[in-house]
Each structure stands twice: as structure tokens, then as C-alpha cells.
Write an enzyme that holds these catalytic residues in place. Structure first.
Site, short mmCIF file in Angstrom:
data_model
loop_
_atom_site.label_atom_id
_atom_site.label_comp_id
_atom_site.label_asym_id
_atom_site.label_seq_id
_atom_site.Cartn_x
_atom_site.Cartn_y
_atom_site.Cartn_z
N HIS A 99 32.91 55.12 -18.77
CA HIS A 99 34.84 55.16 -18.87
C HIS A 99 35.39 54.28 -19.61
CE1 HIS A 99 37.95 53.53 -17.26
NE2 HIS A 99 38.23 54.03 -15.86
N GLU A 169 38.28 62.60 -17.64
CA GLU A 169 39.33 61.24 -17.60
C GLU A 169 40.01 61.39 -19.46
OE1 GLU A 169 39.13 58.12 -14.39
OE2 GLU A 169 37.97 57.36 -16.23
#
Ligand code: PGA
Length: 255
Positions: A99, A169
Site C-alpha cells: 500500500h 491505487e
């Protein structure tokens, strides 16, 4: 491998909520609203500390649990870390890796690839996050995406990669006011698929879900899913707001 007839929505709770009682409540509500979903699978990723206290239901298999990160060693002198063996012992099925909020804290592509391999070794499905920090007009962001994918999948075998999901993302869309527009998402999703095809072949690429994450909300979910060429979503803030999350799940399920 994920069933390809289902959409996947991952809830990334990040560093929330700040007490176990609220975490249990939120998980329970998420399970309740997921009960009637027909074509959507939900993966809830709470802080690791709560993983053993929130339970998936033996009857309601629509909600699974995932970790937000994992360490690449199984055991030993690594203060503060959590291993994939420990997650496996708690029957956790998924883990987010790479992430951007972890990468910002110093995580490298090499770390990410070691984490991916540790998870695969243990039988936990990695949700591999990739994404550019900014979008330029010369396509440098595509080079960066390619680099992230190739480096993060370094050493992963063909028969293993089918257990991976890729979450695109874009860093600039995370925690932002607006998500990416569906047309740009469509193009990027095809680009990601092309990279997987080049390395692993079309048959395998067809089995790997591509998710989108970054400011997903009830207003943009239909457009992102219908026009963005993605198999699901990774939701941050709006997975903590149960009314919004319900809308996101119900809309996804109808598409
Ligand atoms: P957001 O977060 O939905 O709050 O933008 C998404 C993520 O970081 O996974």
C-alpha cells in the site's frame, strides 16, 4: 484463484477504529449488509490487532478477513512485525501488500516482492497495491507502474500468480476529493493487464482480478465499475461509514 463471476470489494480500515468494541460493531454491520449480496465478495482488512476478534461466519462466506500488511520472515527477532504464518493460524485469507502508505514509510519493491512470496508460501492471497504518485503527460507514470508490477512479482511462479489480486491505487487519488475518471481507469487497467499478459500469458492474466482504489464513494462506484474495466474496488474511508459502504456494496452487486 478468485471466482471470475464475482466482484470483489476490499475494505481497508487503516488505523481505525480506535477500540475493539467499535471494530466488532463495524464488522458485524458489514456482515449483515453483505448477507444478501449475490455477485460480490467482501474482504475486510481491520488493524491486525483486531483480526482474531472479528470472525467470518461459517454460514455467511461472503465476508472474509484480510491483513493490511505482513512481514516477509516467518519468525524470529523482528520486533513489531507480524508473519504470514501468524495470519494463517488465525485463518486470515488475504493480505494487502505494498500500500502506498507503507511505501511512503520506506517499503521498497523488493520488500513487497518478499512479502508477496511469503504470503503465497503460506497460502494467503496477496492484494498487491501499485500506483503512481502523479500523472504526467509523457507516460512516465506507465513506466513506474510497469516497474512496480514487475519488481513486486519478481520470483513469483506462473502457478502462484493466479492467487494474486492487483489493486491499482493512484497515490494522488487516495484520501482525495475525487477518484480517477472512469476512462483513465479503463486505459490503465488495460495497461496493467497487458503487462501481466507479457510476463505470464493471456490465460493467466484473465484469472487475475484488477481492483481500483482511491476515493471510491457511493456516487462514483457505478461509473468506476461499469466503465473502468475493473473487477472490484479497494475502499478506505467509506468502508468505515456503514451507510456509504452499504450503498457501495449494493450498487456493485447490481452491476
Ligand atoms: P480512500 O483510501 O478510499 O480513503 O481514498 C483508499 C486506500 O488507501 O486504500
Amino acid at each position: 484463484m478468485e471466482p471470475r463471476n464475482k466482484k470483489i470489494v476490499v475494505a481497508n480500515w487503516k488505523l481505525n477504529p480506535t477500540n475493539l468494541q467499535d471494530a466488532k460493531k463495524l464488522f458485524l454491520s458489514t456482515k449483515k449488509i453483505s448477507k444478501d449480496l449475490k455477485r460480490t465478495k467482501v474482504v475486510v482488512c481491520p488493524p491486525s490487532l483486531y483480526l482474531s476478534s472479528v470472525k467470518s461466519d461459517s454460514k455467511n462466506k461472503k465476508v472474509s478477513r484480510g491483513a493490511q500488511d505482513v512481514f516477509y520472515q516467518d519468525e524470529g527477532s523482528y520486533t513489531g512485525e507480524i508473519s504470514s504464518l501468524m495470519l494463517k493460524d488465525l485463518n486470515v485469507s488475504y493480505s494487502i501488500v505494498g500500500h502506498s502508505e507503507r511505501r511512503k514509510m520506506g517499503e521498497t519493491n523488493d520488500d513487497v516482492s518478499r512479502k508477496v512470496r511469503a504470503l503465497l508460501r503460506t497460502g494467503i492471497k496477496p492484494i498487491l497495491c501499485i500506483g503512481e504518485s502523479e500523472r504526467d503527460t509523457d507516460g512516465a507514470y506507465l513506466v513506474k507502474l510497469r516497474e512496480q508490477i514487475m519488481a513486486s512479482l519478481e520470483g513469483v511462479k506462473k502457478n502462484e500468480i493466479i492467487d494474486i489480486m492487483i489493486a491499482y491505487e493512484p497515490v494522488w487519488a487516495i484520501g482525495a476529493r475525487e477518484a480517477i475518471d472512469a476512462h483513465s481507469l479503463y486505459q490503465t487497467s488495460l495497461f496493467i493487464k497487458k503487462i501481466i499478459i507479457e510476463s505470464f500469458g493471456k490465460r493467466i492474466a484473465d484469472m487475475i482480478p484488477i481492483l481500483y482504489g482511491g476515493s471510491v464513494n457511493p456516487d462514483n462506484v457505478a461509473d468506476l465499475i461499469s466503465n473502468g474495466e475493473v473487477d472490484g474496488l479497494l475502499v478506505g474511508r467509506d468502508s468505515l461509514n456503514i451507510e456509504n459502504f452499504e450503498e457501495i456494496l449494493l450498487t456493485t452487486d447490481k452491476l
